[in-house]
Design a protein around this motif. Structure first.
Motif, PDB file in Angstrom:
ATOM      1  N   CYS A   1      11.213   7.007  -1.941  1.00  0.00           N
ATOM      2  CA  CYS A   1      10.789   5.660  -2.344  1.00  0.00           C
ATOM      3  C   CYS A   1      10.306   5.673  -3.799  1.00  0.00           C
ATOM      4  CB  CYS A   1       9.691   5.165  -1.408  1.00  0.00           C
ATOM      5  SG  CYS A   1       9.105   3.512  -1.771  1.00  0.00           S
ATOM      6  N   CYS A   2       9.487   6.666  -4.145  1.00  0.00           N
ATOM      7  CA  CYS A   2       9.005   6.780  -5.527  1.00  0.00           C
ATOM      8  C   CYS A   2      10.159   7.034  -6.490  1.00  0.00           C
ATOM      9  CB  CYS A   2       7.971   7.892  -5.628  1.00  0.00           C
ATOM     10  SG  CYS A   2       6.409   7.479  -4.842  1.00  0.00           S
TER      11      CYS A   2
ATOM     12  N   VAL B   1       8.719  -3.509   6.043  1.00  0.00           N
ATOM     13  CA  VAL B   1       9.546  -2.304   6.070  1.00  0.00           C
ATOM     14  C   VAL B   1       8.709  -1.053   5.846  1.00  0.00           C
ATOM     15  CG1 VAL B   1      11.493  -1.132   5.009  1.00  0.00           C
ATOM     16  CG2 VAL B   1      11.575  -3.594   5.342  1.00  0.00           C
ATOM     17  N   MET B   2       8.009  -0.998   4.726  1.00  0.00           N
ATOM     18  CA  MET B   2       7.295   0.229   4.392  1.00  0.00           C
ATOM     19  C   MET B   2       6.160   0.526   5.357  1.00  0.00           C
ATOM     20  SD  MET B   2       7.373   0.188   0.256  1.00  0.00           S
ATOM     21  CE  MET B   2       6.693   1.820   0.101  1.00  0.00           C
ATOM     22  N   SER B   3       5.503  -0.499   5.879  1.00  0.00           N
ATOM     23  CA  SER B   3       4.413  -0.234   6.817  1.00  0.00           C
ATOM     24  C   SER B   3       4.940   0.449   8.070  1.00  0.00           C
ATOM     25  CB  SER B   3       3.684  -1.529   7.173  1.00  0.00           C
ATOM     26  OG  SER B   3       4.539  -2.401   7.874  1.00  0.00           O
ATOM     27  N   LYS B   4       6.111   0.055   8.518  1.00  0.00           N
ATOM     28  CA  LYS B   4       6.697   0.691   9.701  1.00  0.00           C
ATOM     29  C   LYS B   4       7.144   2.116   9.399  1.00  0.00           C
ATOM     30  CE  LYS B   4       8.183  -3.454  12.104  1.00  0.00           C
ATOM     31  NZ  LYS B   4       7.913  -4.558  11.228  1.00  0.00           N
TER      32      LYS B   4
ATOM     33  N   ALA C   1      10.958 -12.430  -6.482  1.00  0.00           N
ATOM     34  CA  ALA C   1      10.574 -11.014  -6.493  1.00  0.00           C
ATOM     35  C   ALA C   1       9.315 -10.790  -5.672  1.00  0.00           C
ATOM     36  CB  ALA C   1      10.352 -10.552  -7.930  1.00  0.00           C
ATOM     37  N   GLY C   2       8.373 -11.704  -5.760  1.00  0.00           N
ATOM     38  CA  GLY C   2       7.149 -11.584  -4.964  1.00  0.00           C
ATOM     39  C   GLY C   2       7.434 -11.637  -3.475  1.00  0.00           C
TER      40      GLY C   2
ATOM     41  N   ALA D   1       9.128  -6.207   1.708  1.00  0.00           N
ATOM     42  CA  ALA D   1       9.347  -4.759   1.641  1.00  0.00           C
ATOM     43  C   ALA D   1       8.084  -3.991   1.996  1.00  0.00           C
ATOM     44  CB  ALA D   1       9.828  -4.361   0.253  1.00  0.00           C
ATOM     45  N   THR D   2       6.950  -4.411   1.476  1.00  0.00           N
ATOM     46  CA  THR D   2       5.733  -3.647   1.723  1.00  0.00           C
ATOM     47  C   THR D   2       5.139  -3.905   3.099  1.00  0.00           C
ATOM     48  OG1 THR D   2       4.437  -5.349   0.584  1.00  0.00           O
ATOM     49  CG2 THR D   2       5.084  -3.439  -0.690  1.00  0.00           C
TER      50      THR D   2
END
Length: 119
Positions: free
Chosen positions: A98-99, A66-69, A55-56, A62-63
């Motif tokens: 996302c939330c 993906v999310m930074s882009k 999971a880590g 993911a963070t």
């Protein structure tokens, strides 16, 4: 240039082999733990630790990747030319979705925990 191509090839091969090696390590660990249950080895604890690492890793990818882009990288030049405030709205919409996804997954986990308590 040849050195760079060789390095890229080596890194691709290393990346490609990590999944099968991880699977083998996981299966080997489970088999060993099933064999050692007589010696009071807590298989749930080991499973939880392995799942935490998985999971880590997922959260990191993911963070960071993906999310930074999606949230922090500026629009392409073409999008800037036609941007009439939509860029900020798109980012807000992406963040909201996302939330919502996080909230739905938390709700599913809570419902799953309630089902486990009923047994």
């Amino acid at each position: 240039r040849n050195f760079r191509k060789k390095l890229v090839t080596q890194l691709i091969c290393f990346f490609a082999i990590t999944s099968p090696v991880g699977i083998l390590l996981g299966v080997g660990t489970l088999v060993a733990l099933e064999h050692e249950t007589r010696m009071n080895v807590d298989t749930n604890l080991v499973s939880a630790i392995c799942q935490s690492f998985a999971a880590g890793t997922f959260l990191y990818v993911a963070t960071v990747e993906v999310m930074s882009k999606e949230f922090f990288v500026e629009c392409t030049p073409y999008e800037n030319d036609i941007d009439d405030g939509m860029g900020k709205r798109k980012k807000r919409l992406k963040f909201g979705v996302c939330c919502l996804g996080v909230a739905l997954m938390a709700l599913i986990k809570l419902l799953e925990a309630d089902d486990d308590d009923d047994d």
